[in-house]
Write a protein that holds these residues in place. Structure first.
Motif, PDB file in Angstrom:
ATOM      1  N   ALA A 288      21.078  -4.084  24.782  1.00 12.85           N
ATOM      2  CA  ALA A 288      21.072  -4.480  23.195  1.00 12.85           C
ATOM      3  C   ALA A 288      19.966  -5.204  22.697  1.00 12.85           C
ATOM      4  CB  ALA A 288      22.468  -5.295  23.046  1.00 12.85           C
ATOM      5  N   ALA A 289      19.345  -6.117  23.431  1.00 15.65           N
ATOM      6  CA  ALA A 289      18.274  -6.884  23.146  1.00 15.65           C
ATOM      7  C   ALA A 289      17.140  -5.939  23.010  1.00 15.65           C
ATOM      8  CB  ALA A 289      18.062  -7.989  24.070  1.00 15.65           C
ATOM      9  N   GLY A 290      16.942  -4.773  23.874  1.00 16.95           N
ATOM     10  CA  GLY A 290      15.919  -3.952  23.921  1.00 16.95           C
ATOM     11  C   GLY A 290      16.029  -3.107  22.477  1.00 16.95           C
ATOM     12  N   LEU A 291      17.064  -2.740  22.385  1.00 12.40           N
ATOM     13  CA  LEU A 291      17.270  -1.928  21.140  1.00 12.40           C
ATOM     14  C   LEU A 291      17.151  -2.555  19.935  1.00 12.40           C
ATOM     15  CD1 LEU A 291      18.499   0.605  20.100  1.00 12.40           C
ATOM     16  CD2 LEU A 291      20.531  -0.232  20.031  1.00 12.40           C
ATOM     17  N   MET A 292      17.303  -4.024  19.652  1.00 10.04           N
ATOM     18  CA  MET A 292      17.326  -4.795  18.528  1.00 10.04           C
ATOM     19  C   MET A 292      15.903  -5.328  18.448  1.00 10.04           C
ATOM     20  SD  MET A 292      20.608  -6.807  17.840  1.00 10.04           S
ATOM     21  CE  MET A 292      21.250  -7.404  19.279  1.00 10.04           C
ATOM     22  N   TRP A 395      20.768  -2.605  14.536  1.00 10.30           N
ATOM     23  CA  TRP A 395      21.583  -3.726  14.442  1.00 10.30           C
ATOM     24  C   TRP A 395      23.082  -3.536  14.644  1.00 10.30           C
ATOM     25  CZ3 TRP A 395      18.382  -7.234  15.028  1.00 10.30           C
ATOM     26  CH2 TRP A 395      17.325  -7.299  14.388  1.00 10.30           C
ATOM     27  N   ILE A 396      23.598  -2.588  14.060  1.00 15.18           N
ATOM     28  CA  ILE A 396      24.946  -2.031  14.211  1.00 15.18           C
ATOM     29  C   ILE A 396      24.935  -1.754  15.890  1.00 15.18           C
ATOM     30  CG2 ILE A 396      26.678  -0.243  13.691  1.00 15.18           C
ATOM     31  CD1 ILE A 396      25.566  -0.114  11.070  1.00 15.18           C
ATOM     32  N   GLY A 397      24.190  -0.748  16.262  1.00 11.47           N
ATOM     33  CA  GLY A 397      24.327  -0.229  17.817  1.00 11.47           C
ATOM     34  C   GLY A 397      24.084  -1.599  18.797  1.00 11.47           C
ATOM     35  N   GLY A 398      23.054  -2.393  18.320  1.00 15.02           N
ATOM     36  CA  GLY A 398      22.882  -3.674  19.106  1.00 15.02           C
ATOM     37  C   GLY A 398      23.923  -4.460  19.200  1.00 15.02           C
ATOM     38  N   ALA A 399      24.854  -4.631  18.123  1.00 14.04           N
ATOM     39  CA  ALA A 399      25.922  -5.511  17.798  1.00 14.04           C
ATOM     40  C   ALA A 399      27.269  -5.114  18.906  1.00 14.04           C
ATOM     41  CB  ALA A 399      26.304  -5.737  16.380  1.00 14.04           C
ATOM     42  N   LEU A 400      27.095  -3.489  18.868  1.00 15.10           N
ATOM     43  CA  LEU A 400      28.358  -3.078  19.428  1.00 15.10           C
ATOM     44  C   LEU A 400      28.240  -3.244  20.885  1.00 15.10           C
ATOM     45  CD1 LEU A 400      28.890   0.426  17.716  1.00 15.10           C
ATOM     46  CD2 LEU A 400      30.723  -1.457  18.263  1.00 15.10           C
TER      47      LEU A 400
END
Lengths: 423, 317
Positions: A288-292, A395-400
């Motif tokens: 998640a951190a990487g994606l955001m 943001w949505i993906g990371g939050a998920l």
């Protein structure tokens, strides 16, 4: 299938022979705490063979074996003496020094006689896949002799671990004899796994030597069979696959160990589950951190999930992106096939159809090159479309992913529940 | 101020000094004109061809000693010294001798920089095989082409052409000499090529297996079918499925020989050979790899004879 059995039967028999003697020697090695001694002895044997080669002896002759064994004995003597003498330095350090010096000396010798390089390689990188009956006829009696000798001398050999240098010498010399031949047969990596892993599993589960041996043999035979089968089924290099199968066997044995010990099964299982959940939660959190933070960088977790389930792409790509992605994939495929066809044509022209002259060859090659470059271009488009879509949905993906991580992390639910109740 | 005046004896002394100075200044130039051009080739094959063209006007040495695998070569301090003192460096190119780039940076010899007259890439104008582009497919790890082009004797004409051009540029007075030597060599090569073609003509179209993909050019020239390789990726041992597939191919196509280089492992090749009844033929990919391959023509000669012997053994067992 018959092909596979014909090809793998001999390697399996060889693996059984190797596991048979090495599991026992491995238990001794673990007792003496000289884990890497086989590498040092094998390298000394290789140095001996190199010296024999330099002196003009043929590669696989008796003189070469004599030199190999002589050098191994030298190392055995050194190891036997330093066992009691090295109060301040662990013996493992000396073993390492023997290994690197023997390896370096062999390189220096080979530098003077280039053809020797292959020679040295052959001694250290055997491949179990190509074992022949002749090899087995050599090693089986040898291993049997060593095993019988160890059985007859068991009282002296086992009772005086480290105290009497003469018995130490006998141990290292016989060990050297076995390892020198097995490394030439199966390679350094495989012999090390045969030596340490079955022995480690045996020691993990049993106290008495006979039981340790039995467990080691069973596990070793099973892991060898699994490794060989996997290597055939998935088209993988055999030695490396067996080594990984042995590693997996040790990992499974380690996980099963707390259960086998008895008492508190449920607690152990809970503990392991929570460790696994922590690992999964941390991986998700990192993803998640990487994606955001860096949506365009590599996202191994997302890539793996997409590979397993291509429909996941639909979650974050819109219709036009999805169409673009599919188009590029189709074109990449088409270009690859076109290049392969041309390759095929060119290869046939070398011996079968009308020969191409240099000009035609260069022309054809330039087409192949262009097709390959175009394929790379399409692959670039695929990557670009995907990373743009990911950047938009980060943001949505990371939050998920974060929420998933929190749900997976042990104790999160109970804490939330207790907090709510407290209020 | 007294005017400067010289007596007769003074004049004679001065003339003598002037003569000495002139001789001393001219000497290095004269010495240079006679000195040999120092050429450093990366492999013994290029060294052999450079010697063929250069003759007595050049001194040639090879960085990789005969019998070592040039793709795995580890440079030594002496190589730097040799490159520092060299007038020209000759390389195979096609990503084959990549280690030369770092050596050249360290040697800091401006005459050998890429693009300088002393930088000779022997692969210029060669029609390469197995070109894949940057995306490397199965077969050879070199995307820009299979680099073993010197094993096609027809390519020796192009390589010596490249050498002639470079040497004539570096040493214009010797241009005629180099050209003459090359023509003599090409005549000899032509005669030999006819002989080689004849020796291998009966085996045209026959299939063979190789340990590694070194022989594409040789096979193309003599119209042999390289049907498979034992080691597809360098350093990765073959998988059982791959070996089983090769054994099947060998049965189906009735393959008579498996070729390997002296330094490639014998075990895998002998394993396959013993299962199929094929003969293992040891070929030399480079000058000096076997004692018979003393120079370039000797290299091809040895390979052709070894191949013909391998094929004929199968034909009349």
């Amino acid at each position: 299938m018959s092909d596979a059995i014909a090809l793998l039967a001999l390697p399996f028999v060889a693996a059984l022979c190797l596991v048979g003697i090495h599991a026992y020697l491995g238990i001794q090695v673990l007792r003496r705490n000289v884990i890497f001694v086989d590498l040092a002895l094998a390298q000394m044997a290789a140095l001996g063979a190199t010296v024999a080669f330099m002196l003009g002896h043929p590669a696989l002759g008796a003189a070469t074996y004599a030199y190999s064994f002589g050098f191994t004995l030298l190392a055995a003597l050194l190891l036997a003496f330093t066992r009691a003498w090295s109060g301040r330095i662990p013996q493992e350090a000396l073993i390492g020094v023997i290994y690197v010096v023997a390896a370096a000396a062999a390189i220096l010798l080979i530098d003077r006689a280039p053809q020797g390089a292959e020679h040295l390689k052959q001694i250290l990188t055997g491949t179990i896949l190509t074992v022949g009956w002749g090899d087995l006829a050599l090693i089986a009696p040898l291993y049997l002799t060593v095993a019988v000798a160890h059985w007859l001398l068991r009282n002296s050999l086992l009772a005086t671990t480290g105290s009497d240098w003469r018995w130490e010498f006998v141990f290292y010399a016989s060990f050297g004899l076995v390892v020198t031949s097995s490394v030439a047969l199966a390679g350094v990596l495989l012999v090390f796994s045969f030596l340490i892993i079955p022995a480690a599993i045996g020691v993990l589960y049993a106290e008495r030597l006979s039981r340790q041996l039995l467990i080691g043999w069973i596990c070793g035979a099973a892991a060898s069979a699994v490794g060989l089968a996997a290597s055939y089924a998935w088209d993988l290099p055999t030695g490396a696959t067996i080594v990984c199968a042995f590693g997996l066997a040790l990992a499974l044995a380690g996980i099963a160990h707390p259960f086998a010990r008895g008492g508190g099964h449920a607690r152990t299982a809970r503990h392991m589950l929570s460790v696994a959940r922590w690992c999964a939660a941390l991986a998700l959190f990192a993803s998640a951190a990487g994606l955001m933070l860096a949506p365009r960088a590599d996202q191994p977790l997302l890539d793996a999930a997409e590979l397993a389930l291509p429909a996941l792409r639909g979650l974050y790509m819109n219709a036009s992106e999805d169409g673009l992605y599919r188009d590029a994939a189709a074109y990449a495929d088409r270009y690859q096939r076109a290049a392969e066809q041309l390759n095929e044509r060119e290869a046939r022209s070398r011996f079968d159809s009308k020969p191409l002259d240099d000009y035609e060859l260069a022309r054809l090659s330039s087409f192949i090159k262009s097709y390959n470059e175009m394929r790379r271009g399409e692959e670039f488009v695929m990557r670009e479309v995907r990373s743009r879509a990911r950047a938009r949905a980060r943001w949505i993906g990371g939050a998920l992913e974060m929420v998933l991580a929190l749900l997976l992390a042990p104790g999160f639910f109970t804490r939330v529940r207790s907090r709510l109740r407290w209020r | 101020m007294q005017p400067l005046s010289f007596s007769g004896a003074d004049m004679r002394t001065l003339a003598l000094i002037a003569w000495f100075v002139a001789v001393l200044m001219a000497a290095p130039g004269a010495a240079l004109a006679q000195a040999k051009l120092r050429l450093v080739a990366t492999t013994p094959d290029l060294a052999s061809l450079a010697e063929v063209v250069g003759g007595e006007r050049v001194s040639v040495s090879s960085i990789v000693p005969p019998g070592l695998d040039p793709e795995e070569y580890q440079p030594r301090p002496r190589d730097l010294e040799r490159l520092r003192g060299a007038d020209a460096v000759i390389r195979i190119g096609v990503d084959y001798d990549l280690w030369l780039d770092r050596l050249l940076v360290q040697a800091q010899n401006a005459a050998l920089a890429r693009g300088a007259p002393g930088y000779i890439d022997a692969s210029v104008a060669i029609a390469l095989l197995d070109v894949r582009g940057a995306a490397v497919g199965p077969g050879h790890p070199h995307g820009s082409g299979n680099p073993h082009y010197w094993l096609d004797p027809a390519n020796a004409e192009i390589v010596t052409g490249n050498l002639l051009e470079a040497l004539a540029r570096l040493d214009p007075p010797g241009a005629k000499h180099y050209e003459r030597r090359r023509i003599v060599f090409l005549d000899r090569l032509e005669a030999k090529r006819r002989e080689w073609q004849q020796a291998l003509a009966p085996y045209q179209g026959q299939a063979l297996i190789a340990y590694h993909n070194n022989w594409a050019y040789l096979a193309r020239r003599f119209r042999l079918n390289l049907a498979g390789f034992i080691e597809i990726k360098p350093g990765v041992p073959p998988s059982p499925a791959h070996l089983a597939g090769l054994a099947r191919t060998m049965r189906e196509k009735d393959i008579a020989i498996i070729v390997r280089q002296p330094h490639e492992p014998a075990k895998n090749t002998e394993f396959l050979a013993s299962r199929s009844g094929a003969a293992v033929v040891v070929l030399a990919a480079s000058v000096g790899a076997v004692p018979d391959a003393r120079d370039y023509i000797g290299l091809i000669d040895y390979n052709v004879k070894a191949l013909a012997a391998g094929f004929s053994r199968r034909r009349n067992p």
